[in-house]
Write an enzyme that holds these catalytic residues in place. Structure first.
Site, PDB file in Angstrom:
ATOM      1  N   ARG A  24       0.843  -1.193   0.000  1.00  0.00           N
ATOM      2  CA  ARG A  24       0.000   0.000   0.000  1.00  0.00           C
ATOM      3  C   ARG A  24       0.889   1.257   0.000  1.00  0.00           C
ATOM      4  NH1 ARG A  24      -5.201   1.721  -0.930  1.00  0.00           N
ATOM      5  NH2 ARG A  24      -6.184   2.786   0.813  1.00  0.00           N
TER       6      ARG A  24
ATOM      7  N   THR B  78      -9.764   0.850  -9.161  1.00  0.00           N
ATOM      8  CA  THR B  78      -8.898  -0.227  -8.661  1.00  0.00           C
ATOM      9  C   THR B  78      -9.042  -1.418  -9.617  1.00  0.00           C
ATOM     10  OG1 THR B  78      -9.154   0.481  -6.361  1.00  0.00           O
ATOM     11  CG2 THR B  78      -8.547  -1.820  -6.663  1.00  0.00           C
TER      12      THR B  78
ATOM     13  N   THR C 144      -4.022  -0.593  -7.239  1.00  0.00           N
ATOM     14  CA  THR C 144      -4.858   0.559  -7.543  1.00  0.00           C
ATOM     15  C   THR C 144      -4.066   1.853  -7.668  1.00  0.00           C
ATOM     16  OG1 THR C 144      -6.848   1.729  -6.769  1.00  0.00           O
ATOM     17  CG2 THR C 144      -5.266   1.129  -5.089  1.00  0.00           C
TER      18      THR C 144
ATOM     19  N   ASP D  55      -7.932   8.409   0.483  1.00  0.00           N
ATOM     20  CA  ASP D  55      -8.496   7.326   1.301  1.00  0.00           C
ATOM     21  C   ASP D  55      -8.312   7.582   2.803  1.00  0.00           C
ATOM     22  OD1 ASP D  55      -9.639   5.883  -0.682  1.00  0.00           O
ATOM     23  OD2 ASP D  55      -8.190   4.250  -0.694  1.00  0.00           O
TER      24      ASP D  55
ATOM     25  N   SER E  35      -7.965   0.947   3.479  1.00  0.00           N
ATOM     26  CA  SER E  35      -8.364   0.423   2.175  1.00  0.00           C
ATOM     27  C   SER E  35      -9.528  -0.548   2.332  1.00  0.00           C
ATOM     28  CB  SER E  35      -7.169  -0.305   1.549  1.00  0.00           C
ATOM     29  OG  SER E  35      -7.552  -0.995   0.384  1.00  0.00           O
TER      30      SER E  35
ATOM     31  N   GLY F  54     -13.803   0.357  -4.469  1.00  0.00           N
ATOM     32  CA  GLY F  54     -13.756   1.142  -3.231  1.00  0.00           C
ATOM     33  C   GLY F  54     -14.467   0.388  -2.119  1.00  0.00           C
TER      34      GLY F  54
HETATM   35  N1  GLY Z   1      -8.448   2.977  -3.135  1.00  0.00           N
HETATM   36  C1  GLY Z   1      -9.373   1.939  -2.955  1.00  0.00           C
HETATM   37  C2  GLY Z   1      -9.064   1.080  -1.797  1.00  0.00           C
HETATM   38  O1  GLY Z   1      -7.926   1.010  -1.386  1.00  0.00           O
HETATM   39  O2  GLY Z   1      -9.942   0.468  -1.235  1.00  0.00           O
END
Ligand code: GLY
Length: 581
Positions: free
Chosen positions: A115, A392, A410, A434, A463, A485
């Site tokens: 991430r 994503t 994503t 986010d 996330s 999302g």
């Molecule tokens: N940006 C979408 C997620 O990480 O859930």
């Protein structure tokens, strides 16, 4: 089953194999794949290796890695780099994600968190203007919108530790595609048109994604990406160091300096992938392995399954009002917890054990009124989550030995921040969106989010990405995941329940109409295909149903049955692909 039927089934299967995936040389098929031909949607079948993804060229590249002797991780890494070329709306080098691997010979699952992280200089209120209002342009469509990208580190970590091929081997196909060009597909043409206005506002994105006169590439025209080829070649030659310390890092920082972005050379040099213990749960004879924090996905999938597992769901009937009511109420309870308890576990205590405890689910299940919807405000008043991007992407990989990879990565929004790094051919993410930009205060939708997901330097934003692998009686059975999302969690959940409780094949499980409730706003989204009678019954129970006009998620799944690989790409978006042999 009589002999004629059995013969027909075998012959049909062989035709499917030969036609669908170029399968030719399998000498004998002793156990035909278990396919119920009475189902309206059928999976694609392969014997040895399979990649299911959002785009054809990248899926075929992944599959070809296995054909050449590579393993599932080689295939996953090659697919990930190829999607950065062929599927720029979400495939990426400038974003981040999560990879879940099942290693069959060790019976071990590995979860790689790559991430994005907030730059060290990021602060809690960085997206608020002088009046305390959220500056959405800076938050989503500026160099400040980007977290430090994790994709290159994550894919190379997977390759070096669990792959078998060299960097040069897995990157060569992506480099060739970027250099020689790809034919513009209907899907790519459509996606670029959809995001065209935003992309055209960034001079480098305008140069990269459109013709020199600013017009769009037509379907069938060749689109070349020489700058991206350079970047990929740098990575092939010098590894992650090229991206995090070398010339690519210099170019990222030059953009940040010119555009008031926060990412520094030190932020890039400090970036680390993290192997984490996945979240685990059970549902009858199935074990579910999924994404831990900083994803909320695995926690809430397990939490909701725990609430459902003592109900006879099949007796309620698939997508009956009674079933959908139960599902929606369980979703609301879980998403209320999400807003309160979830965040980056390296910065805040996330009570994963308590949230996924079956005793907690039993207590929560008792709160569900069988006949009436509980208003969201009565579940936990005054707290809610920010809306998340519906973009994503996900792909799944499997081989005949039962090795599996489930990867979701994503840029956050479609084409991320729409800001490209000059001289790299690469878009940057807008993952800073986010985080909760205004913890404790209403956002532009009147919603509030807790402190656990506030912005802090070095932290990973919460996330919903949920790459998941399910085991049946201890055997690897299903790999799946989705974009969407906050809708990712409910998409993956329903795909699992469809397969586990309603006995659907992998294609039907992914295609069937879905619902989504995320507690706030207090509305139940229902895709087309949920009958008007059912919607009426749900409304009579007190649900505010928003029906049709949207789709929920897009799964890419592989199921292993009888030693066969059964793949299905969700038809909700165009031109996904099952590549197998
Ligand atoms: N940006 C979408 C997620 O990480 O859930």
């Amino acid at each position: 089953m009589n002999r004629l039927h059995s013969l027909f089934l075998t012959l049909f299967t062989l035709c499917l194999l030969a036609a669908g995936n170029g399968w030719a040389t399998q000498a004998a098929v002793d156990d035909p794949p278990i396919i119920d031909f009475s189902e309206r949607f059928l999976p694609t079948v392969a014997r040895h290796g399979m990649v299911v993804g959002p785009e054809q060229l990248a899926a075929e590249i992944g599959s070809s890695m296995m054909k050449q002797g590579g393993n599932v991780v080689d295939a996953a890494v090659a697919t990930g780099f190829a999607l950065a070329v062929t599927y720029p709306r979400a495939g990426n080098l400038g974003g981040g994600g999560f990879m879940l691997i099942h290693l069959a010979d060790k019976n071990q699952q590995v979860f790689i968190d790559y991430r994005e992280t907030a730059p060290a200089a990021a602060t809690r209120d960085m997206f608020l203007d002088k009046d305390g209002e959220e500056d959405l342009m800076r938050e989503y469509f500026s160099p400040q919108a980007s977290g430090v990208p994790g994709t290159v580190a994550g894919l190379l970590h997977a390759l070096e530790k669990y792959g078998s091929m060299s960097r040069q081997q897995v990157l060569a196909p992506a480099i060739a595609l970027a250099e020689q060009g790809i034919p513009v597909s209907f899907a790519l043409n459509y996606e670029l048109a959809e995001r065209g206005e935003r992309l055209r506002q960034d001079p480098e994105s305008l140069r990269l994604f459109f013709k020199p006169d600013g017009s769009a590439y037509e379907v069938g025209e060749t689109w070349r990406q020489p700058d991206l080829a350079w970047t990929l070649r740098q990575i092939a030659e010098h590894g992650a160091a090229a991206f995090y310390q070398g010339e690519i890092a210099q170019r990222i920082v030059a953009l940040m300096t010119a555009g008031n972005g926060l990412i520094t050379l030190k932020d890039l040099a400090d970036y680390r992938t993290i192997e984490r213990e996945p979240v685990r749960g059970t549902f009858h004879e199935f074990e579910i392995v999924s994404a831990p924090p900083p994803s909320s996905g695995g926690v809430h999938i397990v939490q909701i399954l725990n609430m459902l597992k003592n109900d006879d769901l099949a007796a309620l009937g698939h997508n009956s009002a009674a079933y959908l009511h139960l599902l929606a109420e369980a979703m609301k309870l879980a998403y209320a917890d999400r807003s309160e308890y979830l965040g980056d576990p390296d910065f805040t205590d996330v009570p994963v054990g308590a949230l996924t405890d079956e005793r907690y689910a039993t207590r929560q299940r008792k709160r569900i009124d069988p006949d009436h919807a509980t208003p969201s405000a009565d579940i936990a008043p005054g707290r809610a989550m920010l809306p998340e991007s519906k973009d994503t992407t996900h792909y799944s990989v499997a081989d005949e030995k039962g090795n599996m990879v489930s990867n979701t990565y994503t840029l956050n929004a479609s084409f991320g921040s729409a800001v490209s790094v000059p001289g790299t051919g690469m878009l940057l993410n807008n993952e800073m969106g986010d985080f909760a930009a205004r913890p404790g205060l209403p956002n532009m939708f009147g919603l509030v989010q807790g402190e656990r997901n506030k912005i802090e330097g070095g932290k990973r934003p919460l996330s919903s990405m949920s790459p998941t692998i399910v085991f049946r009686n201890g055997q690897p059975w299903l790999a799946t995941g989705s974009p969407g999302g906050s809708r990712i969690i409910t998409t993956v959940l329903q795909t699992l329940v469809n397969a586990m409780a309603f006995d659907m094949n992998v294609a039907t499980a992914g295609v069937s109409s879905r619902i989504h409730h995320q507690w706030m706003p207090d509305e139940l989204l229902a895709e087309e295909g949920i009958s008007p009678d059912t919607i009426k019954l749900l409304e009579q129970m007190g649900h505010k149903v928003v029906a049709g006009g949207m789709t929920i998620g897009r799964t890419q799944s592989i199921m292993i049955e009888n030693g066969w690989l059964l793949g299905a790409t969700d038809t909700r978006r165009p031109q996904g692909w099952v590549a197998g042999y």
